[in-house]
Design an enzyme around this catalytic site. Sequence first.
Site, PDB file in Angstrom:
ATOM      1  N   CYS A 110      66.152  -6.882  -3.529  1.00 13.95           N
ATOM      2  CA  CYS A 110      66.417  -7.697  -4.711  1.00 13.95           C
ATOM      3  C   CYS A 110      65.227  -8.628  -4.907  1.00 13.95           C
ATOM      4  O   CYS A 110      64.776  -9.268  -3.951  1.00 13.95           O
ATOM      5  CB  CYS A 110      67.699  -8.498  -4.516  1.00 13.95           C
ATOM      6  SG  CYS A 110      68.075  -9.558  -5.919  1.00 13.95           S
ATOM      7  N   HIS A 152      73.530  -2.672  -9.704  1.00 12.60           N
ATOM      8  CA  HIS A 152      72.897  -3.852  -9.085  1.00 12.60           C
ATOM      9  C   HIS A 152      72.606  -4.911 -10.161  1.00 12.60           C
ATOM     10  O   HIS A 152      72.880  -6.094  -9.973  1.00 12.60           O
ATOM     11  CB  HIS A 152      71.613  -3.410  -8.376  1.00 12.60           C
ATOM     12  CG  HIS A 152      70.831  -4.507  -7.723  1.00 12.60           C
ATOM     13  ND1 HIS A 152      70.717  -4.607  -6.355  1.00 12.60           N
ATOM     14  CD2 HIS A 152      70.118  -5.543  -8.236  1.00 12.60           C
ATOM     15  CE1 HIS A 152      69.961  -5.673  -6.067  1.00 12.60           C
ATOM     16  NE2 HIS A 152      69.583  -6.254  -7.202  1.00 12.60           N
ATOM     17  N   GLU A 153      72.058  -4.480 -11.297  1.00 12.17           N
ATOM     18  CA  GLU A 153      71.730  -5.437 -12.368  1.00 12.17           C
ATOM     19  C   GLU A 153      72.985  -6.003 -13.026  1.00 12.17           C
ATOM     20  O   GLU A 153      73.036  -7.186 -13.353  1.00 12.17           O
ATOM     21  CB  GLU A 153      70.802  -4.791 -13.407  1.00 12.17           C
ATOM     22  CG  GLU A 153      69.453  -4.368 -12.849  1.00 12.17           C
ATOM     23  CD  GLU A 153      68.780  -5.409 -11.968  1.00 12.17           C
ATOM     24  OE1 GLU A 153      68.802  -6.618 -12.302  1.00 12.17           O
ATOM     25  OE2 GLU A 153      68.230  -5.024 -10.922  1.00 12.17           O
ATOM     26  N   HIS A 156      74.243  -8.783 -11.039  1.00 13.36           N
ATOM     27  CA  HIS A 156      73.535 -10.041 -11.326  1.00 13.36           C
ATOM     28  C   HIS A 156      74.154 -10.755 -12.521  1.00 13.36           C
ATOM     29  O   HIS A 156      74.294 -11.971 -12.522  1.00 13.36           O
ATOM     30  CB  HIS A 156      72.053  -9.791 -11.627  1.00 13.36           C
ATOM     31  CG  HIS A 156      71.188  -9.750 -10.413  1.00 13.36           C
ATOM     32  ND1 HIS A 156      71.062 -10.808  -9.540  1.00 13.36           N
ATOM     33  CD2 HIS A 156      70.385  -8.774  -9.935  1.00 13.36           C
ATOM     34  CE1 HIS A 156      70.225 -10.475  -8.580  1.00 13.36           C
ATOM     35  NE2 HIS A 156      69.801  -9.237  -8.785  1.00 13.36           N
TER      36      HIS A 156
END
Length: 189
Positions: A110, A152-153, A156
Amino acid sequence: MTQVRPSEQMRDLGVVQRGAPVLAEPARAFDLPAERQAAEQAVERLFSAMERIGQVHPFAKGMGLAAPQIAIGRAAAVVQPPGPGTPPIALLNPRITDSSPDEDEQYEGCLSYFDVRGLVPRPLRITVETTTLEGQTVTTVYERGLARLVHHEIDHLDGLLYTSRMRAGVDPIPVEEYRQTGRAWAYEE
């Protein structure tokens, strides 16, 4: 001469680091098409930051960046799939609407936590709804490594780091011990 830590290098490139409040808060969705200009500016800033980062660090597995990572608390992210000539993906107001029960576990890094890599279980296929600049909803299915990058994004944008997805008792490893830099994720055929 002291070596610059990877996280310091990312901070110098404008990437907000772990511990910053913006990374722990859910990002605010865009009201599209009314906020089209704000969405376009966020995506432009994300692509500009990704370009700077890509000049300093190669990403064989692809790369993603979410707006909170550059201190914009809005629901925008961009993903650059691995492979030359593959067009980048812009995600506005992304939401996972379905995921396969089949998962695998791979190491992730990350940009906001770049000194370590962590073993993260993720679904092999996800269905994602996004909003176009014109306000239409688009549904896309992502698989394997691309599903991992997009997931993953989206995490966020929900205020989560990949460490929240790791199995109990599994800790990230220092980047110096990670041996898969420069190689794509491996999948069974």
